[in-house]
Scaffold this motif. Structure first.
Motif, PDB file in Angstrom:
ATOM      1  N   PHE A 129     -45.078 -28.400 -66.185  1.00 45.03           N
ATOM      2  CA  PHE A 129     -46.286 -28.285 -67.144  1.00 45.03           C
ATOM      3  C   PHE A 129     -47.089 -26.965 -66.627  1.00 45.03           C
ATOM      4  O   PHE A 129     -47.283 -26.793 -65.643  1.00 45.03           O
ATOM      5  CB  PHE A 129     -47.184 -29.432 -67.031  1.00 45.03           C
ATOM      6  CG  PHE A 129     -46.661 -30.662 -67.798  1.00 45.03           C
ATOM      7  CD1 PHE A 129     -47.199 -30.882 -69.058  1.00 45.03           C
ATOM      8  CD2 PHE A 129     -45.878 -31.528 -67.298  1.00 45.03           C
ATOM      9  CE1 PHE A 129     -46.573 -31.924 -69.859  1.00 45.03           C
ATOM     10  CE2 PHE A 129     -45.275 -32.539 -67.864  1.00 45.03           C
ATOM     11  CZ  PHE A 129     -45.748 -32.795 -69.206  1.00 45.03           C
ATOM     12  N   ARG A 130     -47.491 -26.273 -67.610  1.00 47.30           N
ATOM     13  CA  ARG A 130     -48.295 -25.178 -67.415  1.00 47.30           C
ATOM     14  C   ARG A 130     -49.426 -24.968 -68.419  1.00 47.30           C
ATOM     15  O   ARG A 130     -49.297 -24.990 -69.672  1.00 47.30           O
ATOM     16  CB  ARG A 130     -47.488 -23.771 -67.538  1.00 47.30           C
ATOM     17  CG  ARG A 130     -48.371 -22.570 -67.136  1.00 47.30           C
ATOM     18  CD  ARG A 130     -47.381 -21.258 -67.265  1.00 47.30           C
ATOM     19  NE  ARG A 130     -46.712 -21.404 -66.166  1.00 47.30           N
ATOM     20  CZ  ARG A 130     -45.546 -20.553 -66.153  1.00 47.30           C
ATOM     21  NH1 ARG A 130     -45.359 -19.658 -67.226  1.00 47.30           N
ATOM     22  NH2 ARG A 130     -44.928 -20.263 -64.960  1.00 47.30           N
ATOM     23  N   GLY A 131     -50.816 -25.086 -68.072  1.00 46.40           N
ATOM     24  CA  GLY A 131     -51.996 -25.320 -68.847  1.00 46.40           C
ATOM     25  C   GLY A 131     -52.049 -26.379 -69.666  1.00 46.40           C
ATOM     26  O   GLY A 131     -52.282 -26.175 -70.789  1.00 46.40           O
ATOM     27  N   GLY A 132     -51.187 -27.468 -69.350  1.00 49.06           N
ATOM     28  CA  GLY A 132     -51.413 -28.635 -69.894  1.00 49.06           C
ATOM     29  C   GLY A 132     -50.215 -28.809 -70.866  1.00 49.06           C
ATOM     30  O   GLY A 132     -49.978 -29.749 -71.892  1.00 49.06           O
ATOM     31  N   LYS A 133     -49.388 -27.641 -71.101  1.00 47.06           N
ATOM     32  CA  LYS A 133     -48.071 -27.646 -72.190  1.00 47.06           C
ATOM     33  C   LYS A 133     -46.821 -27.617 -71.249  1.00 47.06           C
ATOM     34  O   LYS A 133     -46.714 -27.109 -70.223  1.00 47.06           O
ATOM     35  CB  LYS A 133     -48.291 -26.572 -73.094  1.00 47.06           C
ATOM     36  CG  LYS A 133     -49.449 -26.709 -73.741  1.00 47.06           C
ATOM     37  CD  LYS A 133     -49.510 -25.018 -74.907  1.00 47.06           C
ATOM     38  CE  LYS A 133     -50.660 -25.301 -75.892  1.00 47.06           C
ATOM     39  NZ  LYS A 133     -50.461 -24.000 -76.807  1.00 47.06           N
TER      40      LYS A 133
END
Length: 384
Positions: free
Chosen positions: A373-377
């Motif tokens: 996950f990165r930035g909630g995505k």
């Protein structure tokens, strides 16, 4: 609305269109009862003029049209071009050049897999197509004004679709992504069916090279017969019958007659004799020249299967980030091949696809990257 039904009028139209930067092209054809498609109607449009050409008109010579299709100064714009081009190659021996396929361009621009013409017209041309004439018998004459209007709309709306897609390609710098697809479309071999390769289309559960050899010989015989008689393949022999014969490998009329997929009495026909000859030919093939069943794909290791599942998820992530159709980057078989072999001969590991996804896929496979996950995505990120 009139059909162009004489060569002189066609020649004048093509002469005027030869000064255009691009023309949009479509065809209507019938192939339900033949092997080769029967060209019934040609639609073509430039910036300010459009025409409908009747290939079935007595004395019509399509040479002026094919000359325009070969004019390197005029771009030919199609939507889902393969069948249209197949017809032109069959009739003229040449592929129109240069080419632009709006279906492929739409995939590059994020409109999804194999986007339909009606959908892309609604989205980009802000127009609605009357579908009531879609299933017209285009070989019948006379055609009604409603049918002709429907046919003409295929190329008049396509002008706007092309211009809008070209603007998006210019803005994203992705026009070079189309080069590989265009190279395939522009290759005459794309439209020529090699009977020796016909077996690859048939789904059959085969367990031995002998069965594969029989399938190869039988499918080649059927392809030759269909081409020679100009009838659909199924008129010669249905796929399920080809598969059953390859599996059972009958070597006598009695054995052939016992197969469920064949009609009664078939074994005693000329076709029955030809099938037994094909079986004999297939069994006599050198096993070294025959691929393993399913090209070895059935032997995929558990590790490769697990890798393929991870790569398919990564493909969805990358395609969403790039705003393009996943199928344009890699098919399911491409993914399976990469999971099994780092040097797989698939388009996913070549050109722009390798830059966008191929290298990333190999990094995932060997633990140099991971899905997280990165930035909630969901994203593909470096390992560690």
């Amino acid at each position: 609305m009139q059909l162009i039904s004489d060569t002189a009028t066609l020649a004048r139209l093509c002469a005027r269109l030869s000064s255009e930067a691009f023309v949009t092209v479509d065809t209507e054809f019938m192939r339900e009862t033949t092997y080769y498609p029967i060209l019934c109607l040609i639609q073509i449009a430039g910036a300010d003029e459009a025409g409908l050409i009747d290939p079935l008109a007595p004395g019509m010579d399509l040479a002026p049209f094919f000359e325009l299709m070969a004019n390197p100064a005029v771009l030919k714009v199609f939507h889902a071009a393969r069948q249209d081009i197949e017809i032109m190659v069959n009739l003229s021996g040449k592929v129109p050049t240069p080419l632009f396929d709006t279906q492929i361009a739409a995939m590059v621009c994020g409109f999804g897999d194999q986007v339909g013409y009606e959908a892309i017209v609604r989205k980009l041309a802000k127009a609605q197509i009357d579908k009531s004439s879609r299933f017209t018998d285009w070989s019948r004459r006379p055609l009604t004004d409603k049918q002709l209007a429907y046919a003409l709309s295929d190329v008049t709306h396509l002008r706007v679709v092309y211009e809008k897609l070209q603007q998006q390609l210019d803005a994203t710098g992705r026009e070079h992504w189309l080069e590989e697809e265009n190279a395939t479309l522009a290759n005459p071999d794309t439209y020529r069916t090699d009977p020796a390769e016909a077996w690859r289309r048939i789904k059959a559960r085969l367990r031995s090279r002998k069965q594969v050899g029989v399938l190869m010989a039988l499918a080649a015989w059927r392809e030759h017969e269909a081409q020679h008689k100009d009838v659909p393949r199924a008129r010669i022999l249905k796929d399920d019958a080809v598969a059953e014969i390859a599996t059972q490998m009958p070597q006598s009329k009695e054995a052939l007659a016992g197969l469920r997929a064949l009609p009664r009495g078939f074994a005693n026909s000329r076709s029955g004799e030809a099938i037994l000859a094909a079986v004999k030919e297939g069994l006599a093939r050198d096993p070294k020249t025959v691929p393993a069943p399913d090209d070895g794909r059935g032997e995929t290791s558990d590790a490769a299967q697990a890798a393929a599942e991870v790569l398919k998820l990564a493909l969805k992530v990358v395609a969403e980030q790039q705003g393009i159709a996943p199928k344009l980057i890699a098919t399911s078989s491409d993914i399976d091949a990469v999971a099994e072999n780092d040097e797989a001969d698939v388009v996913t590991l070549k050109g722009w696809r390798r830059e966008v996804f191929g290298t990333l896929a190999l990094d995932l496979k060997h633990g140099r990257a991971m899905i997280g996950f990165r930035g909630g995505k969901v994203a593909v990120v470096p390992a560690g």
